[in-house]
Design a protein around this motif. Sequence first.
Motif, PDB file in Angstrom:
ATOM      1  N   ASP A  94     -45.168   4.636 -23.117  1.00  0.00           N
ATOM      2  CA  ASP A  94     -44.332   5.212 -22.083  1.00  0.00           C
ATOM      3  C   ASP A  94     -44.184   4.300 -20.865  1.00  0.00           C
ATOM      4  OD1 ASP A  94     -44.088   7.384 -23.733  1.00  0.00           O
ATOM      5  OD2 ASP A  94     -45.706   8.503 -22.760  1.00  0.00           O
ATOM      6  N   PHE A  95     -45.253   3.570 -20.562  1.00  0.00           N
ATOM      7  CA  PHE A  95     -45.192   2.701 -19.391  1.00  0.00           C
ATOM      8  C   PHE A  95     -44.760   1.269 -19.750  1.00  0.00           C
ATOM      9  CE2 PHE A  95     -47.455   6.179 -17.523  1.00  0.00           C
ATOM     10  CZ  PHE A  95     -47.153   6.140 -16.174  1.00  0.00           C
ATOM     11  N   VAL A  96     -45.482   0.669 -20.678  1.00  0.00           N
ATOM     12  CA  VAL A  96     -45.215  -0.747 -21.008  1.00  0.00           C
ATOM     13  C   VAL A  96     -43.815  -0.942 -21.579  1.00  0.00           C
ATOM     14  CG1 VAL A  96     -45.905  -2.649 -22.535  1.00  0.00           C
ATOM     15  CG2 VAL A  96     -47.636  -1.362 -21.277  1.00  0.00           C
ATOM     16  N   LEU A  97     -43.306   0.079 -22.297  1.00  0.00           N
ATOM     17  CA  LEU A  97     -41.974  -0.038 -22.893  1.00  0.00           C
ATOM     18  C   LEU A  97     -40.884   0.559 -22.008  1.00  0.00           C
ATOM     19  CD1 LEU A  97     -42.789   0.813 -26.631  1.00  0.00           C
ATOM     20  CD2 LEU A  97     -42.667  -1.431 -25.520  1.00  0.00           C
ATOM     21  N   SER A  98     -41.225   0.898 -20.789  1.00  0.00           N
ATOM     22  CA  SER A  98     -40.267   1.515 -19.861  1.00  0.00           C
ATOM     23  C   SER A  98     -39.201   0.507 -19.426  1.00  0.00           C
ATOM     24  CB  SER A  98     -41.001   2.051 -18.633  1.00  0.00           C
ATOM     25  OG  SER A  98     -40.077   2.477 -17.648  1.00  0.00           O
ATOM     26  N   GLN A  99     -38.044   1.003 -19.050  1.00  0.00           N
ATOM     27  CA  GLN A  99     -36.975   0.162 -18.530  1.00  0.00           C
ATOM     28  C   GLN A  99     -37.258  -0.261 -17.092  1.00  0.00           C
ATOM     29  OE1 GLN A  99     -34.274  -0.892 -20.322  1.00  0.00           O
ATOM     30  NE2 GLN A  99     -35.387   0.024 -22.039  1.00  0.00           N
ATOM     31  N   ASN A 100     -38.129   0.494 -16.435  1.00  0.00           N
ATOM     32  CA  ASN A 100     -38.472   0.201 -15.050  1.00  0.00           C
ATOM     33  C   ASN A 100     -39.546  -0.884 -15.006  1.00  0.00           C
ATOM     34  OD1 ASN A 100     -39.444   0.169 -12.410  1.00  0.00           O
ATOM     35  ND2 ASN A 100     -39.297   2.379 -12.162  1.00  0.00           N
ATOM     36  N   PRO A 101     -39.278  -2.035 -14.399  1.00  0.00           N
ATOM     37  CA  PRO A 101     -40.277  -3.115 -14.367  1.00  0.00           C
ATOM     38  C   PRO A 101     -41.565  -2.700 -13.665  1.00  0.00           C
ATOM     39  CG  PRO A 101     -38.464  -3.578 -12.842  1.00  0.00           C
ATOM     40  CD  PRO A 101     -38.038  -2.412 -13.681  1.00  0.00           C
ATOM     41  N   SER A 153     -42.888   0.256 -13.719  1.00  0.00           N
ATOM     42  CA  SER A 153     -43.625   1.071 -14.696  1.00  0.00           C
ATOM     43  C   SER A 153     -44.349   0.168 -15.687  1.00  0.00           C
ATOM     44  CB  SER A 153     -42.665   2.008 -15.438  1.00  0.00           C
ATOM     45  OG  SER A 153     -42.058   2.916 -14.543  1.00  0.00           O
ATOM     46  N   ARG A 154     -43.660  -0.925 -16.076  1.00  0.00           N
ATOM     47  CA  ARG A 154     -44.293  -1.858 -17.031  1.00  0.00           C
ATOM     48  C   ARG A 154     -45.514  -2.511 -16.382  1.00  0.00           C
ATOM     49  NH1 ARG A 154     -38.806  -3.117 -17.921  1.00  0.00           N
ATOM     50  NH2 ARG A 154     -38.917  -5.220 -17.027  1.00  0.00           N
ATOM     51  N   LYS A 155     -45.382  -2.850 -15.128  1.00  0.00           N
ATOM     52  CA  LYS A 155     -46.520  -3.438 -14.409  1.00  0.00           C
ATOM     53  C   LYS A 155     -47.665  -2.432 -14.318  1.00  0.00           C
ATOM     54  CE  LYS A 155     -43.346  -6.089 -11.494  1.00  0.00           C
ATOM     55  NZ  LYS A 155     -42.769  -6.221 -10.142  1.00  0.00           N
ATOM     56  N   GLY A 156     -47.312  -1.149 -14.076  1.00  0.00           N
ATOM     57  CA  GLY A 156     -48.340  -0.110 -14.000  1.00  0.00           C
ATOM     58  C   GLY A 156     -49.027   0.076 -15.340  1.00  0.00           C
ATOM     59  N   GLY A 157     -48.262   0.027 -16.408  1.00  0.00           N
ATOM     60  CA  GLY A 157     -48.849   0.150 -17.740  1.00  0.00           C
ATOM     61  C   GLY A 157     -49.809  -0.988 -18.045  1.00  0.00           C
ATOM     62  N   LEU A 158     -49.453  -2.204 -17.626  1.00  0.00           N
ATOM     63  CA  LEU A 158     -50.299  -3.383 -17.878  1.00  0.00           C
ATOM     64  C   LEU A 158     -51.623  -3.290 -17.127  1.00  0.00           C
ATOM     65  CD1 LEU A 158     -47.532  -6.154 -17.732  1.00  0.00           C
ATOM     66  CD2 LEU A 158     -48.888  -5.523 -19.739  1.00  0.00           C
ATOM     67  N   ILE A 159     -51.572  -2.902 -15.854  1.00  0.00           N
ATOM     68  CA  ILE A 159     -52.819  -2.806 -15.084  1.00  0.00           C
ATOM     69  C   ILE A 159     -53.661  -1.642 -15.580  1.00  0.00           C
ATOM     70  CG2 ILE A 159     -51.961  -1.322 -13.190  1.00  0.00           C
ATOM     71  CD1 ILE A 159     -53.526  -3.160 -11.272  1.00  0.00           C
ATOM     72  N   GLY A 160     -52.961  -0.597 -16.115  1.00  0.00           N
ATOM     73  CA  GLY A 160     -53.685   0.543 -16.662  1.00  0.00           C
ATOM     74  C   GLY A 160     -54.430   0.179 -17.937  1.00  0.00           C
ATOM     75  N   LEU A 161     -53.817  -0.620 -18.774  1.00  0.00           N
ATOM     76  CA  LEU A 161     -54.485  -1.056 -20.013  1.00  0.00           C
ATOM     77  C   LEU A 161     -55.717  -1.894 -19.691  1.00  0.00           C
ATOM     78  CD1 LEU A 161     -51.368  -1.963 -22.185  1.00  0.00           C
ATOM     79  CD2 LEU A 161     -52.985  -0.094 -22.596  1.00  0.00           C
ATOM     80  N   ALA A 162     -55.599  -2.763 -18.696  1.00  0.00           N
ATOM     81  CA  ALA A 162     -56.757  -3.570 -18.283  1.00  0.00           C
ATOM     82  C   ALA A 162     -57.870  -2.663 -17.770  1.00  0.00           C
ATOM     83  CB  ALA A 162     -56.340  -4.568 -17.213  1.00  0.00           C
TER      84      ALA A 162
END
Length: 695
Positions: free
Chosen positions: A58-65, A67-76
């Motif tokens: 939902d985050f990493v594949l989002s169209q919103n950059p 959101s993608r950044k949030g998904g990446l820091i969340g995975l870490a």
Amino acid sequence: MSDKDYAPLSAACVKSLNDKMYEKRKAAAHEIEKMVKEFAAHNNTVQIKRLLKVLGQDFVLSQNPHSRKGGLIGLAAIAVGLGSANTGKYTEDLIHPILACFNDADSRVRYYACESLYNVVKVARGAVLPLFTDIFGVLSKLACDTEQTVKTATELLDRLMKDIVTESGLFDLVSFVPILRERIYTKNPFARQFIVSWISVLDAVPDIDLVEFLPDILDGLFKILEDPIPEIKKSADTVFADFLYSIKANPSKVDFPGMMNILILHAQSPDEILQLTAIMWIDEFVRLSGPQLLPYTSGIFTAILPCLSYEGDTRKTIKDTASRVNNSLLKLLISKDEETSAADNLDLASIIEVLTKHLMLQQIPVQTKVAVLKWIYHLFTNLPDKMHLHIEELFPVLMKVLSDNSEEVVQQTLVVMAELIGTKPADGGENKYFTKFMVNLLRVFSSDRHLLEDRGAFIIRELCVLLNSEKIFKVLAEILLEEQNLRFSCIMVQSLNTILLTSSELFELRNKLKDMKTDESVEVFLGLYKSWCHNPVATVALCLLTQNYDHACDLVKAFGNIEVTVEFLVEIDKLIQLIESPIFTYLRLELLERERNESLVRTLYGLLMILPQSEAFSLLLRRLSAIPPSSMNTSVSKSEHSQTQTTSSESKRNKINFKELFEYFNDIQDKHKEQKHKQKQILLTNTNELTHSDI
């Protein structure tokens, strides 16, 4: 989307992860880290997987950059919360979504992807190795990234991955080599530096034996060595040196044949460092693997033979290394210690093809041609039976090389030819190529008079050193008997006669003819005489050499019927000079016994009468004036003693039918007159035809 869709994340956390401010996303990450620690403590895998899915999709594949950044820091944050003990269970779910972001158009997303993966890898350590090829693939791309911040982040991640691979014993080299083989052909300088650094690291790990896979990457590594950027070239050169050290330390694991064609190809490169490296490797391979590489001999020749002629300091090392390879191959060929014969591993057909090609090219330098000829010689001496099958192929090539501008090349060609035509066949019969060579040699001289004038004497003298001089002269004389071009026969006999009378190589043959003590020596004289008749002055010289003075006198008298040209007088002049040379010392001493050698005296006076009053005339006149009067001759007893000493040779001469020889001489001279007359007629006819055509 409702809050429930993001469970177990709170609405506040979701909002923060989507925020454009890094600090808010970081605060959300701390919340996720605490949440995951609690899940892990209670072994709540369902919630962990749910959280991974939300962030990874939902985050990493989002169209919103953002959101993608949030998904990446969340995975870490998940990785940090799980800790090194638990991360291994979720490595794929953590890493795959991050890797997808490395191709993001937004450079900041790519940067945060690097940061995220760095944090995951830092926690997971060796657990990420099953995904190494995937990580390596994106790292090699990011090394070329146009954004400096991304490249810097990539370098940090790259160093971490190298540390993990170095400290781990679980690295899957077999799976990694295919991607390395693919990526190594990149032309991007940053990617090349990245590839070289990884090869260097892997080669330094004791538990990783990259040498076994060298055939897969060697060609690409050479391509990198060719890079124009000095730093990249230097790095690649260091890797080559390290590999070669490993090869020499443990040659049993090396696939030498698997790399030879690659080395042969790059040993022909115009890049000096590339060429030197390839030839150095060939040098070591030949010494380390021995007969294994004999099937590649023709290819090695193609690579090293041109290098043997290199000049200048910059290419001296290449030349010296190529020379070592050449010598090593030669030692392999002549070695008698190998269980398997060298001949069984040689593809002679391809070798001969390469060698002849280098002989026929005009621009090939002298040293290379000499090396080629030496190889042909060694092949003949070491593998005579197999080389016999290639004689017909080599023979015409060697004949052409006799016209080479280099005396050294011609000399070495004669060495090869002597081996080819001088060896007796297995059946013990005559070598058919001996006469064939002599026929072709005369044909070459006939078509190329400059070669005859410049190199004719040298070639024949060298042959007389290498082979039986008597046989050479006898065969040449026999061939000249069939020569239709009488003018060429005259010139050729003149050349042969000069060689016979002046060359140290013909000393034994001269003595044999001079003494005339055996039937064999008489046979040699008769064999030469008929061909020598094409040149009147040479015929007289032969009779003087063999002490057939009566016949020499008859021949000189017959000169009255021969057209006296300037060329004819020059030949007599040269003969007078020879009579004054050390070779004819015995003849001058014969003049002390004038009565016994009256024919010799008359012969010399006859020559004197033909000559104009030139320097040669004065020289001969002074010699004749030095003959003591008859009253000063030695006593009769001494003369008789001398006569007794020469009984053996005189008896042999008495068996010769000089009358028949004289008639033959006159017949030959008549043929010369007739041919000259015909040639003049043809010349006049052609001139008239040209005149009429002009009208």
